[in-house]
Design a protein around this motif. Structure first.
Motif, short mmCIF file in Angstrom:
data_model
loop_
_atom_site.label_atom_id
_atom_site.label_comp_id
_atom_site.label_asym_id
_atom_site.label_seq_id
_atom_site.Cartn_x
_atom_site.Cartn_y
_atom_site.Cartn_z
N TYR A 153 83.45 39.70 97.03
CA TYR A 153 83.60 38.57 97.94
C TYR A 153 84.03 39.06 99.32
O TYR A 153 83.57 38.57 100.35
CB TYR A 153 84.61 37.56 97.37
N ALA A 154 84.89 40.08 99.35
CA ALA A 154 85.37 40.64 100.62
C ALA A 154 84.22 41.25 101.42
O ALA A 154 84.26 41.30 102.64
CB ALA A 154 86.44 41.70 100.37
N SER A 155 83.17 41.73 100.70
CA SER A 155 82.07 42.37 101.41
C SER A 155 81.14 41.34 102.04
O SER A 155 80.17 41.71 102.69
CB SER A 155 81.29 43.27 100.45
N GLY A 156 81.43 40.06 101.85
CA GLY A 156 80.62 39.02 102.49
C GLY A 156 79.70 38.29 101.53
O GLY A 156 79.00 37.36 101.92
N ALA B 307 75.38 38.70 109.33
CA ALA B 307 75.45 39.70 108.27
C ALA B 307 76.88 40.20 108.21
O ALA B 307 77.65 40.06 109.16
CB ALA B 307 74.51 40.86 108.58
N TYR B 308 77.24 40.76 107.08
CA TYR B 308 78.59 41.30 106.89
C TYR B 308 78.48 42.80 106.66
O TYR B 308 77.73 43.25 105.79
CB TYR B 308 79.26 40.67 105.68
N LEU B 309 79.22 43.55 107.46
CA LEU B 309 79.27 45.00 107.26
C LEU B 309 80.70 45.39 106.89
O LEU B 309 81.64 45.03 107.59
CB LEU B 309 78.86 45.72 108.55
N THR B 310 80.85 46.08 105.75
CA THR B 310 82.17 46.64 105.45
C THR B 310 82.01 48.14 105.23
O THR B 310 81.03 48.59 104.65
CB THR B 310 82.80 46.04 104.18
N VAL B 322 76.18 46.36 103.37
CA VAL B 322 75.60 45.40 104.31
C VAL B 322 75.18 44.20 103.47
O VAL B 322 74.37 44.33 102.55
CB VAL B 322 74.39 45.99 105.05
N VAL B 323 75.78 43.05 103.75
CA VAL B 323 75.59 41.87 102.91
C VAL B 323 75.11 40.71 103.77
O VAL B 323 75.54 40.58 104.91
CB VAL B 323 76.92 41.49 102.22
#
Lengths: 209, 373
Positions: A153-156, B307-310, B322-323
């Motif tokens: 969930y934290a990764s989006g 987009a989400y980058l962690t 990359v989500v």
């Protein structure tokens, strides 16, 4: 009708919030102030949800601010410009029911307020990320499943894909996230005693309201 | 202190030098026994004990990179003091050519002691060895000249080893200090270059925008607001990256370039970093290329504007995701996977990493990059 308050010392943000929330059906902004003390002095009786800036410039401690607002009967949604992870974690431990960065859009904000007013938790990737990557040795123990869902969930990811990857239902996944928050609040409880609460209530002058 | 440091190299060299010194004495011993006492079991036992003790002391030192003080003391006592008396007691009538080698063991024990001990312990070891030499020479009635010769060679072995060790030790420390200074200077230079980079970027973005607004540009127009949002996101990432205590410039800077190129094309990238590990430049470049391609895929195919980058470090391992929350796809039969397959999988595999793509229709997509695999 959900009553909403804002505590933030950024004038522009307060003005923006006022104009944003003015037209949202079902929400009523009842107070917006720069400090918690001011907020508690101007509101009499509980405000349902208070949007609280994580770091106020008056030097107050975030956890203390949250406890005071909770003692006054409000639920707290913490907001900030930059996701400062250690402060987010201590805010969750102190009883915040959600965290959002200030750059979220109005529908996200309204959904979070409604979720919190209904007694739930407004989860965000930033809050999950702060808990998932908490390096504090005193952090509560999370089960491998809880940690996996939290990390995903934290990764989006949406709750739905986090749930699918863990092989569980969306509701169970949400339970996991809620449980993580509960564990943090339990771990953070020792400083939150009844006498502490009573003292706060007297200090804030709530008993005379 | 790491293995390759100057101090460690000095230490290894002294272990090797004293080991060769001892080895020469053992070879002398072997010839002496073979030539003069081939039928005497005690002579063989003394030689065997000396070899065993030496293997234990120097073998251990080579394995650990440092002498064990206890082992060297044991060698001083056994090889330097006990074995001469054993040879004397049970070896039959002494012949210098046949038994003199046993006395040599004390000199190589003294050289090891000079490296392994502090001054007081070294003096103690030399006194004990000297006493042994004097006692043995008195017992066999050796001439004063022979005794003097023994004592001088004992003292000079200890002194020479000590001087060599003192000198190399000092050089090693100086070398270590110099390389530490060079490293610090390099890091300082990298930080400076990084800061200049930031200033340049801030100048081109935030400062330019603020100046334009101050000059009277309509701040409420959609273009200006979008630009403000993008630049606020940039500042947010900047603060997060520099706040990371284990901040590594290379990886962070490479990811930042990937994010900014995607944002300049209109995709919002919500970015979170934690404990970025140290990664070689080619790994940073490969990861950033794969991220760029994954973000491109989101922009073109996912039907979402964000987009989400962690990027996180788990021990020495880097995990980047990359989500998106867009329309997703069936992972097995994707034509759009071409870009993913070529640019993401191949690029990561080149540097010893691994990419995993996961998606379902209607559920967005996850591209997970791991390095090392």
């Amino acid at each position: 009708m959900i009553t909403v308050g804002v505590v933030d010392d950024d004038r522009m943000l307060l003005d923006g919030m006022r104009s944003w929330l003015r037209d949202v059906p079902g929400l009523r902004l009842v107070a917006s102030t720069a400090t918690v003390a001011e907020f508690l002095a101007t509101t009499c009786g509980a405000v349902d949800v208070v949007l609280l800036d994580l770091v106020l410039r008056d030097g107050s401690v975030p956890a203390q601010n949250i406890r005071r607002l909770r003692a006054a009967g409000s639920r707290v949604l913490v907001i900030s410009t930059v996701p400062d992870r250690s402060r987010i974690v201590s805010a969750v431990a102190a009883g915040a029911d959600g965290y959002l960065t200030k750059d979220n859009d109005l529908p996200t904000l309204v959904a979070a307020i409604e979720e919190i007013a209904a007694g739930g938790t407004a989860h965000s990737p930033e809050m999950a990320f702060a808990c998932a990557h908490d390096d504090d040795p005193a952090r509560p123990r999370l089960s491998p499943r809880e940690l996996q869902v939290l990390l995903d969930y934290a990764s989006g990811m949406t709750l739905k894909s986090a749930a699918r990857r863990a092989g569980i239902t969306v509701n169970t996944a949400k339970d996991y996230l809620d449980r993580v928050k509960a564990k943090y609040q339990q771990a953070g409880r020792p400083t939150y005693t009844k006498t502490d609460l009573a003292r706060r209530v007297r200090e804030d002058g709530l008993d005379g309201c | 202190m790491n293995v390759g440091s100057g101090l460690q190299r000095a230490r290894s060299f002294m272990i090797l030098a004293t080991m060769l010194y001892r080895a020469s004495h053992l070879v002398i011993g072997l010839f002496a026994v073979v030539q003069h006492r081939p039928g005497l079991p005690v002579a063989w036992l003394v030689l065997l004990a000396a070899v065993g003790c030496s293997v234990w002391v120097w073998g251990g030192a080579l394995a650990r990179g440092v002498f064990s003080g206890w082992a060297v003391w044991a060698d001083v006592v056994v090889s330097g003091c006990v074995l001469p008396f054993v040879a004397l007691e049970w070896g039959g009538p002494l012949v210098p050519a046949a038994d003199g080698w046993v006395m040599l063991l004390g000199t190589s024990a003294a050289s090891a002691a000079a490296v392994a001990f502090g001054r007081i312990a070294l003096a103690g070891a030399v006194v004990v060895l000297t006493a042994t030499h004097v006692a043995v020479c008195r017992t066999v009635g050796a001439s004063a000249v022979a005794l003097d010769g023994h004592l001088i060679s004992l003292a000079s072995s200890a002194i020479m080893a000590w001087v060599f060790w003192w000198y190399l030790n000092r050089q090693g420390r100086l070398l270590d200090a110099a390389s530490a200074r060079a490293l610090a200077a390099e890091a300082q230079k990298a930080r400076y270059a990084e800061r200049i980079d930031h200033y340049r970027a801030l100048h081109d973005t935030v400062l330019a925008t603020l100046t334009a607004i101050a000059g009277g540009v309509d701040a409420n127009s959609p273009q200006v607001r979008e630009r403000c949002g993008r630049e606020a996101a940039y500042l947010r990432r900047l603060i997060q990256r520099t706040a990371d205590e284990e901040y590594r410039p290379e990886l962070g800077a490479a990811l930042e370039r990937a994010v900014r190129s995607a944002e300049s094309l209109g995709l919002r990238v919500i970015t979170q970093y934690h404990n970025l590990p140290e990664a070689p430049a080619e790994v940073a470049a490969a990861v950033a290329d794969a991220v760029t391609e994954a973000l491109n895929n989101v922009r073109i195919h996912a039907g979402t504007g964000r987009a989400y980058l962690t990027a996180t470090g788990v021990g020495d391992r880097l995990v980047v995701t990359v989500v998106d929350r867009g329309r997703g796809f069936v992972p097995d039969r994707v034509t759009r996977g071409l870009g993913l397959r070529r640019s993401v999988h191949a690029r990561l595999a080149e540097v010893g990493g691994r990419a995993v793509v996961d998606s379902r229709p209607g559920e967005g997509a996850v591209v997970e990059l791991r390095w090392p695999e």
